[in-house]
Each structure stands twice: as structure tokens, then as C-alpha cells.
Design an enzyme around this catalytic site. Structure first.
Site, PDB file in Angstrom:
ATOM      1  N   GLY A   1       4.909  71.358  51.225  1.00 21.51           N
ATOM      2  CA  GLY A   1       5.974  71.306  50.225  1.00 21.51           C
ATOM      3  C   GLY A   1       5.778  72.371  49.051  1.00 21.51           C
TER       4      GLY A   1
ATOM      5  N   ARG B   1      -2.637  62.509  47.641  1.00 23.02           N
ATOM      6  CA  ARG B   1      -2.798  61.151  47.470  1.00 23.02           C
ATOM      7  C   ARG B   1      -4.041  60.474  48.348  1.00 23.02           C
ATOM      8  NH1 ARG B   1      -0.426  61.865  43.648  1.00 23.02           N
ATOM      9  NH2 ARG B   1       1.535  60.862  42.707  1.00 23.02           N
TER      10      ARG B   1
ATOM     11  N   GLU C   1      -8.101  53.624  42.922  1.00 20.66           N
ATOM     12  CA  GLU C   1      -8.540  54.368  41.721  1.00 20.66           C
ATOM     13  C   GLU C   1      -8.483  53.315  40.533  1.00 20.66           C
ATOM     14  OE1 GLU C   1      -5.768  57.470  41.461  1.00 20.66           O
ATOM     15  OE2 GLU C   1      -6.428  58.360  43.350  1.00 20.66           O
TER      16      GLU C   1
ATOM     17  N   HIS D   1      -8.472  62.151  39.621  1.00 17.74           N
ATOM     18  CA  HIS D   1      -7.187  62.265  39.724  1.00 17.74           C
ATOM     19  C   HIS D   1      -6.603  63.071  38.413  1.00 17.74           C
ATOM     20  CE1 HIS D   1      -3.362  60.268  41.397  1.00 17.74           C
ATOM     21  NE2 HIS D   1      -3.008  61.453  41.059  1.00 17.74           N
TER      22      HIS D   1
END
Length: 338
Positions: free
Chosen positions: A157, A240, A269, A288
Site C-alpha cells: 500500500g 499492526r 499494547e 507504536h
């Protein structure tokens, strides 16, 4: 009374002026709510026509309280904190902001790749511990070159495409697995598409995954994938955490099936302090944070303001994450840039 009510749910204090600039001339009111708790979230969305979510989960129990909600606007590429299927069933548009941190995440993926292969964190730690002795160079693990090495991208992507451009500038050959990408996209970015994950794992010296989180992608990179990777290869994840079987990754790292990993996202997380990943010398960890920079907050707020303006004007948003919702809604005008 204003015609539209926009509720901004956030876990960080953020300047709303870029969003409000895009809504200039529209009859609306904006309520900003700093909310970490789900019960407060449900109360806040009640009566809102549109909700902006900056990291605030919007699950079924919250949507149950949404009396007239038309749209959820999420600041970010991913939308796994939103129950998108439930929103679609209720006729609620879900809108994300692709592109708002593409450069940042691709830079972070490259930084993790370099940190792993150049052993930046490990060497920094050893130097601070007084290990810079004449024989240190002989005790450093092998450092592979970049030129001529193969970078395998799982999913191709927007972020992966920008990362591929940067990686090629460093002399890496880029291959990718993405069954949804037509061959002319691969030609445009001068990369090679491979037919399956196993081939990508076998051929890559570095693997970087950019897969979105969904039911179909949960744990898609697991024991078989890591077992097929080269023992000298490194694994990078800025996508992810739930797309990776973390137990299988930990086992592969422990058993030397792969050389190391650079991880920004995790199955759960925040990452637990007793996670084995915390103790591994061949793993670089970040919290993250791949999408962060000084510019992203204004950029994200601007995009969300543009999308909210389109929705309030009766148009479709530019980035509709659940296009099936069109079948449940009355016709709207095409999106405009005005």
C-alpha cells in the site's frame, strides 16, 4: 441551534484550529472531549452527527449510544479501534486519513531496518558499558551490507510504496507480496511481485510488513513464515501487531531462525514489561511511535476537517473505509475539493 454537532474524542491534547478552518462557513458546533474511558466515550457520542477519533476505541457498546451518528472520522491509516462491521450495519460511514503520516512511518521502518543491521542499539549499549576495547570489532555479530540485499514487503500500500522508493535508493532490491496489487503498480515502483508469502520469506534478507489489522490478517505471519526466512534475515513491523503470531516470532528469535527484529507494534499494547522481547539483544523496540512527527497533528486535523465538511455538505468523503455502507444510505453527492 447549530445544524451539525461534531464531537472530537482524543487521548492527546490537540490544536483544533486546522480542522475548524476547513469547516468555515458551515453551521456546526464542535465539542472536544479528552476521554480515556469507554463509559465516558459512550456518553460523549450521544447526539453527535459526526465523531472524530484520535486513538479512542469506538466499539459496539459505544455505537449503541449513538443516536444520530452519520460518520466516524479516524486520524490514522488504520481503523482497527473501530468496530467497522457494526458501523456499516448501522449505516455509519467510517473515514480514515491515509497519507497523513506516510513519510513518517516509512522513515521509521527504514530506521528500524538500519538499527537492526548496523546493530546501533547493541553497540551503543556496549560502548556505554565500557566494552570499547581493541578486540571489540572481533566480537561484533556479522553486519551485512545493504547494497544488493533483498527487502521483502508484505502488503504494498501507500506506506510500503514510499518505503520501497527509499530502500531502492540505498541499493536494496525490493520484492513484495500483495495479491490485490496489479502488475503495473509493481512496474511503476520498479519492484517484483511474488506469488506467495513463503517465497517472499525465503528470498528476503529483510522483511517489512505493512498489513492492516482485520479478521483475515490476524496472525497471518507465524511459525511457517518465520521458519522459511533466512537465519541471517531481519524482520520489521510498523504495521499492526495482531497480524503477527508474536509467540512464533519470539520462538524464531530465541532459536536463531532469524537474526533479529525491529518492532513498533505488538499483539497487546502497551507491551508487557515481562515480555521476552524486552530482554532480547537482537530486537529493537519502539512504542507504536512510527507515525509521529511535529507535523502530523495539524496535517491529520486538516484532513479530518475536510472530510467532515464534505459530510456536512451532503457529499461522500474522499476516504471511505467501509464502502459497503453506501448500500445502506441515501445517495450523496460526489466528494469535492471545495
Amino acid at each position: 441551534m447549530p445544524k451539525h454537532r461534531l464531537v472530537w474524542l482524543t487521548i492527546v491534547d490537540q490544536d483544533t484550529s486546522p480542522l475548524e478552518t476547513q469547516l468555515s462557513g458551515l453551521d456546526y458546533e464542535l465539542e472536544v472531549v479528552l476521554l480515556p474511558e469507554s463509559e465516558q466515550t459512550a456518553q460523549a457520542v450521544r447526539g453527535g452527527d459526526a465523531v472524530v477519533s484520535v486513538g479512542v476505541p469506538l466499539r459496539t457498546e459505544v455505537l449503541d449510544q449513538a443516536q444520530r451518528l452519520q460518520a466516524i472520522l479516524s486520524q490514522g491509516h488504520g481503523f482497527d479501534h473501530i468496530d467497522i462491521d457494526d458501523a456499516t450495519e448501522r449505516g455509519i460511514m467510517v473515514v480514515n486519513t491515509p497519507g497523513f503520516c506516510t513519510e513518517e512511518v516509512s522513515n521509521h521502518a527504514l530506521a528500524l531496518l538500519l538499527a537492526c543491521t548496523r546493530q546501533i542499539v547493541s553497540l551503543d549499549r556496549r560502548m556505554r558499558n565500557g566494552e570499547w576495547t581493541p578486540d571489540l570489532w572481533g566480537r561484533i555479530d556479522p553486519i551485512p551490507p545493504l547494497v544488493g540485499q533483498v527487502l521483502g514487503l508484505v502488503s504494498f500500500g501507500g506506506i510500503a510504496r514510499v518505503f520501497a522508493r527509499k530502500a531502492r535508493a540505498l541499493g536494496l532490491k525490493v520484492i513484495a507480496y500483495d495479491p490485490y496489487i496489479p502488475p503495473w503498480i509493481a512496474q511503476e515502483y520498479r519492484i517484483e511481485l511474488v506469488p506467495d508469502l513463503n517465497e517472499l520469506a525465503r528470498r528476503s534478507d529483510f522483511v517489512s510488513t505493512h498489513v492492516p489489522s482485520a479478521a483475515a490478517t490476524r496472525g497471518m505471519l507465524g511459525e511457517d513464515f518465520f521458519g522459511a526466512m533466512k537465519r541471517s534475515a531481519f524482520f520489521v513491523n510498523t504495521g499492526r501487531g495482531k497480524t503477527v503470531d508474536e509467540a512464533a516470532l519470539i520462538a524464531a528469535l530465541r532459536e536463531g531462525e532469524i537474526a533479529g527484529a525491529g518492532l513498533d507494534v505488538f499483539e497487546v499494547e502497551p507491551l508487557s514489561s515481562d515480555s521476552p522481547l524486552m530482554e532480547m539483544e537482537n530486537v529493537v523496540l519502539t512504542p507504536h511511535s512510527a507515525g509521529l512527527s511535529d507535523a502530523i497533528w495539524n496535517r491529520g486535523a486538516t484532513i479530518m476537517g475536510q472530510e467532515a465538511a464534505r459530510i456536512f455538505r451532503g457529499e461522500w468523503p474522499m476516504s471511505l473505509a467501509n464502502p459497503k455502507v453506501r448500500d445502506r444510505l441515501a445517495p450523496r453527492r460526489p466528494a469535492t475539493n471545495g
